[in-house]
Design a protein around this motif. Structure first.
Motif, PDB file in Angstrom:
ATOM      1  N   ALA A 119      30.535   9.498  42.266  1.00  0.00           N
ATOM      2  CA  ALA A 119      30.672  10.402  41.126  1.00  0.00           C
ATOM      3  C   ALA A 119      29.369  10.482  40.328  1.00  0.00           C
ATOM      4  CB  ALA A 119      31.809   9.928  40.231  1.00  0.00           C
ATOM      5  N   ARG A 120      28.636   9.360  40.247  1.00  0.00           N
ATOM      6  CA  ARG A 120      27.364   9.391  39.528  1.00  0.00           C
ATOM      7  C   ARG A 120      26.326  10.230  40.263  1.00  0.00           C
ATOM      8  NH1 ARG A 120      26.873   3.202  37.050  1.00  0.00           N
ATOM      9  NH2 ARG A 120      28.777   3.368  35.803  1.00  0.00           N
TER      10      ARG A 120
ATOM     11  N   GLU B  45      27.074  12.715  42.214  1.00  0.00           N
ATOM     12  CA  GLU B  45      27.540  14.095  42.095  1.00  0.00           C
ATOM     13  C   GLU B  45      27.199  14.672  40.728  1.00  0.00           C
ATOM     14  OE1 GLU B  45      29.534  17.541  43.665  1.00  0.00           O
ATOM     15  OE2 GLU B  45      28.778  15.713  44.582  1.00  0.00           O
ATOM     16  N   SER B  46      27.419  13.902  39.664  1.00  0.00           N
ATOM     17  CA  SER B  46      27.097  14.401  38.324  1.00  0.00           C
ATOM     18  C   SER B  46      25.599  14.633  38.171  1.00  0.00           C
ATOM     19  CB  SER B  46      27.589  13.409  37.260  1.00  0.00           C
ATOM     20  OG  SER B  46      26.918  12.167  37.365  1.00  0.00           O
TER      21      SER B  46
ATOM     22  N   SER C 145      32.934  16.005  38.365  1.00  0.00           N
ATOM     23  CA  SER C 145      32.522  14.697  38.888  1.00  0.00           C
ATOM     24  C   SER C 145      32.879  13.575  37.927  1.00  0.00           C
ATOM     25  CB  SER C 145      31.014  14.703  39.168  1.00  0.00           C
ATOM     26  OG  SER C 145      30.274  14.900  37.976  1.00  0.00           O
ATOM     27  N   ARG C 146      32.873  13.850  36.610  1.00  0.00           N
ATOM     28  CA  ARG C 146      33.254  12.831  35.633  1.00  0.00           C
ATOM     29  C   ARG C 146      34.759  12.565  35.653  1.00  0.00           C
ATOM     30  NH1 ARG C 146      29.059  11.423  32.010  1.00  0.00           N
ATOM     31  NH2 ARG C 146      30.639   9.979  31.223  1.00  0.00           N
TER      32      ARG C 146
ATOM     33  N   ALA D 114      36.653  12.796  38.443  1.00  0.00           N
ATOM     34  CA  ALA D 114      37.113  12.400  39.774  1.00  0.00           C
ATOM     35  C   ALA D 114      37.744  11.015  39.762  1.00  0.00           C
ATOM     36  CB  ALA D 114      35.946  12.457  40.761  1.00  0.00           C
ATOM     37  N   ARG D 115      37.077  10.034  39.187  1.00  0.00           N
ATOM     38  CA  ARG D 115      37.600   8.668  39.203  1.00  0.00           C
ATOM     39  C   ARG D 115      38.893   8.535  38.402  1.00  0.00           C
ATOM     40  NH1 ARG D 115      37.010   3.983  36.150  1.00  0.00           N
ATOM     41  NH2 ARG D 115      37.183   2.049  37.357  1.00  0.00           N
TER      42      ARG D 115
ATOM     43  N   VAL E 117      35.036  17.672  41.731  1.00  0.00           N
ATOM     44  CA  VAL E 117      36.071  16.666  41.937  1.00  0.00           C
ATOM     45  C   VAL E 117      36.150  16.272  43.407  1.00  0.00           C
ATOM     46  CG1 VAL E 117      38.545  16.173  41.783  1.00  0.00           C
ATOM     47  CG2 VAL E 117      37.424  17.490  39.968  1.00  0.00           C
TER      48      VAL E 117
ATOM     49  N   PRO F   8      32.830  13.841  45.524  1.00  0.00           N
ATOM     50  CA  PRO F   8      32.754  12.377  45.516  1.00  0.00           C
ATOM     51  C   PRO F   8      33.987  11.708  46.117  1.00  0.00           C
ATOM     52  CG  PRO F   8      33.094  13.222  43.292  1.00  0.00           C
ATOM     53  CD  PRO F   8      32.797  14.401  44.159  1.00  0.00           C
TER      54      PRO F   8
END
Length: 413
Positions: A142-143, A145-146, A273-274, A276-277, A329, A332
């Motif tokens: 995710a990092r 991706e962002s 991306s933020r 996603a987790r 989303v 990642p």
């Protein structure tokens, strides 16, 4: 899923290296095509060849590199690929300054950079698995991706301003320097990297080149995800030149409006991306991957209905915002699933096969949709791609699976 967000100093250096190279790439977005048109006076066929043939040949060159890299420590390979890209790109401003730059050189540099890109991405996936625990792979993805979407927002406007002030070659210089900074960042990550298993003695045989594809096609999760990703990415990218023709030609949008239509919606990728987790934590990896993968396929057909003026510009921005958010989303989550489902001794070969197929299919469909756009018109060809994209969710994995390591442990019990 781990609750902590600290992934360590070594990951921080790798993340910083990725950010530097990603920013350089977006600063130089479209610079080769611009140099070909404005400096070398290339025609449409040559510009199309530069965009598609360079990627396709680079993908073919990268095929034997996957098995070769698998049995070597990945950090030296990452540094070497960064230095190769730096050296290749540096030849462009030197040749330009000496007045000997040719189209053949641009094509050759694009091939070298494409092959090095694929090799770097494949090796970085394997290296990442040695840096962070399995439970933190999604956080790391995710990092990345962002960062990718942040540089997408920042890079093209800055690159466009630099080109306007200093000419198209300056962004190529910036791109080359970014790879040098990336190499320094990877080197600074340091630490001990486990020695890969030794390759069997003897020369590499032709069947070994297909190991990555065999591994993907034998896995019930990777196989559908592989076909879904390759087809989706290829169709989306194949319509971009047609959309440029439609917007900048028939609909009369200015270049700054065209750039704004794609730069501003990239904030959706940063937001996606933020999220996603947290979404995976609440709903599970498989549900989030399938839902975001299905919803992202609904957006592109809207581009076939674009009209002139502010309404058309808002339509493009809205469609791109929805599409990019879903991709932010999905990417990642799917990358984490791919790494989890791949054995450590097969990561480089598998990721090489994945990247080669994606680049080759994108080059092929871009050329095909160029022909369709000529025969049917850009709007009809864009609509056709949108209709086909609606079927791509059928290729997503149908059931949740466990990581390879967990599956192997369960079998031993």
């Amino acid at each position: 899923m781990r609750s902590g967000h600290r992934l360590g100093r070594r990951f921080g250096w790798l993340w910083g290296a990725y950010g530097a190279s990603a920013l350089g790439t977006w600063l130089a977005f479209g610079s080769f095509e611009l140099i070909a048109i404005r400096v070398l006076h290339a025609g449409p066929a040559e510009v199309a060849a530069l965009a598609s043939a360079g990627a396709a040949v680079g993908a073919a060159v990268a095929v034997p590199l996957g098995p070769w890299v698998e049995f070597r420590r990945k950090r030296p390979v990452l540094i070497a690929m960064d230095l190769v890209r730096f050296a290749a790109l540096s030849t462009v401003p030197v040749a330009f300054a000496l007045g000997v730059l040719t189209f053949a050189q641009l094509l050759l540099v694009s091939v070298v950079v494409a092959a090095a890109d694929i090799t770097f991405r494949a090796a970085s996936g394997a290296y990442l698995k040695t840096l962070v625990p399995a439970g933190d792979l999604l956080v790391a993805g995710a990092r990345f991706e962002s960062t990718a979407w942040t540089t997408t927002i920042i890079g093209p406007p800055l690159g466009g301003a630099a080109i306007g002030l200093l000419g198209p070659v300056v962004t190529v210089v910036a791109d080359g320097v970014s790879y040098l900074l990336s190499a320094l960042g990877v080197r600074a990550s340091g630490g001990h990297e486990p020695r890969p298993e030794r390759r069997p003695a003897g020369r590499m045989r032709a069947p070994e080149l297909l190991d990555g594809w065999r591994y993907i096609l034998a896995d019930p999760t990777l196989r559908p995800l592989f076909f879904n990703t390759a087809l989706f990415n290829a169709l989306v990218m194949a319509t971009q030149p047609l959309l440029a023709v439609l917007m900048l030609g028939g609909l009369g949008f200015s270049p700054w409006q065209y750039g704004l239509a794609f730069a501003a919606p990239s904030i959706g990728g940063l937001l996606g991306s933020r999220l996603a987790r947290p979404l995976v934590t609440r709903f599970g990896q498989h549900r989030v991957m399938v839902a975001s993968g299905a919803v992202r396929a609904l957006w592109p057909i809207g581009l076939a209905f674009i009209g002139p003026g502010a309404g058309g510009l808002l339509l493009v921005m809205g469609v791109e915002l929805g599409l990019i958010f879903c991709c932010g989303v999905f990417n990642p989550v799917s990358s984490t699933c791919r790494l989890e489902r791949t054995r450590n001794d097969r990561v480089t070969r598998t990721l090489t096969a994945w990247a080669v197929t994606t680049k080759a299919s994108t080059a092929l469909l871009t050329a095909l949709w160029g022909v369709l756009g000529t025969l049917l018109g850009p709007r009809t060809a864009i609509a056709l791609a949108g209709v086909i994209l609606l079927a791509t969710p059928l290729l997503l994995p149908r059931r949740a699976t466990v990581p390879v390591a967990a599956g192997a442990a369960a079998e031993r019990v």
